[in-house]
Enzyme design. Structure first.
Site, short mmCIF file in Angstrom:
data_model
loop_
_atom_site.label_atom_id
_atom_site.label_comp_id
_atom_site.label_asym_id
_atom_site.label_seq_id
_atom_site.Cartn_x
_atom_site.Cartn_y
_atom_site.Cartn_z
N THR A 72 -14.19 16.30 7.92
CA THR A 72 -13.46 15.19 7.32
C THR A 72 -12.38 14.70 8.28
O THR A 72 -12.21 13.49 8.48
CB THR A 72 -12.85 15.64 5.98
OG1 THR A 72 -13.92 16.01 5.10
CG2 THR A 72 -12.03 14.54 5.33
N CYS A 329 -19.42 18.97 -2.55
CA CYS A 329 -18.32 18.89 -1.58
C CYS A 329 -17.09 18.28 -2.22
O CYS A 329 -15.98 18.49 -1.79
CB CYS A 329 -18.70 18.04 -0.39
SG CYS A 329 -20.38 18.29 0.08
#
Ligand code: PLP
Length: 386
Positions: A72, A329
């Site tokens: 990320t 997720c």
């Protein structure tokens, strides 16, 4: 994880492998890798060894690896209009992403919403290459370069994008290509030296390493995004902050094992095929998404008519089987899968994802069968009562 449970959720997080655990424990006492004394230099060696191992996994050069706190952060760093080449600035004026991307790419990073175009996918989850070609042809280079970001393999369906073709299209448009290889790395071969992508995004915990560590991997010494995190100049100024040494050491060990494990994916595919055969036997009306497209050997994503995915997930959990309803997720977020929506399935009751790895075997399959059989029997009972 308890040995009696069947863990079938590798795409959310693969179990930590023993080699990664040992490497992490060994790195816990390391000094600051920026220190010039012997202790510091020993810590630096741990990082550089891991950098070499992570680079090898995708046939890149170690000096092109920048460690981050995960995929990320890598995506947030790369998806920015502001880049630098040497002392000069380079501008990316528009970002092209894929509707089925992971939210960390789909969100557009540091681009304004108006600077992001989403490219659709077909019923199999494959990106619309004509739409991408057309969008890039219409790109106005006067304002800056086009930046394209897309996943190599989908975290929900396992569908593999034709990155070779996409790279050709982006190259022809003189754009820059970022590939999110989080689910693909260690499951299919990736060769950065052959021009697979300009920049790659990796995450350690999908390949048996620890959570909270990932990497940006560049194809060459060209330009880099302006850093997201500024400070002490670590990672050649691309990502400041004292390095997460145990995390990086664990990532390196996992990358080494993942590279070795690439030769054994056939066994993983066989296991996945057995699971799909059970689904088809116990629920002949089940739909397996993306089954007609090239897929990762470890993933199956299916829906059974009349079965609410979240309810089924809980039933599986109670039966000792850990799997996912959609993508896990986004921690506990319940809602329709944006990937299925992009594939044209609308707001269905949701789908179940089974994702496995090298340690999955007969024991897990034996646990999956009766759990699904009980769920399918309950569904049949409800249908009769209705
Ligand atoms: N990209 C894909 C395709 C993923 O599946 C995930 C996590 O599930 C990420 C990115 C984010 O990775 P991380 O957890 O390292 O931030």
């Amino acid at each position: 994880m308890a040995a009696t449970r069947a863990y079938l959720d590798y795409n959310a997080s693969a179990p930590l492998i023993a080699e990664a655990r040992s490497a992490m424990v060994a790195a816990l006492d390391a000094a600051n890798p920026s220190s010039v004394h012997s202790e510091g230099r020993a810590a630096r060696r741990l990082i550089e060894d891991a950098r070499r191992d992570v680079a090898r996994l995708v046939n890149a050069k170690p000096e092109h690896v920048v460690f981050t706190s995960g995929a990320t952060e890598a995506a947030s760093t790369l998806l920015t209009p502001d880049w630098q080449m040497g002392r000069g600035d380079v501008r990316m004026s528009h970002l092209y992403v894929c509707e089925a991307d992971h939210p960390c790419v789909l969100g557009g990073g540091r681009f304004a919403a108006a600077q992001v175009t989403r490219i659709g996918v077909d019923r199999n989850g494959i990106a619309d290459l004509d739409a991408l070609t057309k969008a890039l042809a219409a790109h106005d280079r006067a304002d800056g370069l086009p930046l394209v970001a897309i996943h190599a393999a989908n975290n929900e369906t396992g569908v593999i994008q034709p990155i070779g073709r996409i790279a050709e299209i982006v190259k022809a448009a003189r754009g820059v290509l970022v590939v999110d290889a989080v689910q693909a790395a260690g499951r299919i071969p990736i060769d950065m030296s052959a021009g697979y992508a300009d920049y790659l995004i990796l995450s350690s915990h999908k390949i048996g390493g620890p959570k909270g560590v990932g990497a940006i991997i560049a194809h060459a010494d060209l330009m880099m995004p302006k850093p997201l995190i500024n400070g002490g100049g670590q990672e050649k100024g691309h990502r400041a902050g004292t390095e997460n040494l145990p995390g990086i050491a664990g990532f390196g060990a996992a990358a080494r094992a993942a590279l070795a494990g690439l030769d054994a994916m056939e066994a993983v595919a066989q296991c996945r095929d057995e699971i799909e055969a059970i689904v088809r036997e116990l629920a002949p009306d089940a739909e397996i998404f993306g089954a007609a497209a090239p897929r990762l050997a470890n993933t199956t994503f299916f829906a059974i008519p009349g079965l609410k995915a979240e309810t089924a997930q809980i039933a599986f959990d109670l039966a000792g089987v850990a799997l996912s309803a959609g993508s896990a997720c986004s921690s506990g977020k319940v809602g329709p899968s944006h990937v299925l929506k992009a594939m044209g399935y609308g707001d269905s009751l949701g789908a179940l994802r089974v994702s496995i790895g090298h340690t999955t075997g007969a024991g897990e399959i034996e646990a999956f069968r009766p759990a699904l059989a009980a769920i399918a029997a309950r569904r049949a009972g409800k249908e009769q009562a209705a």
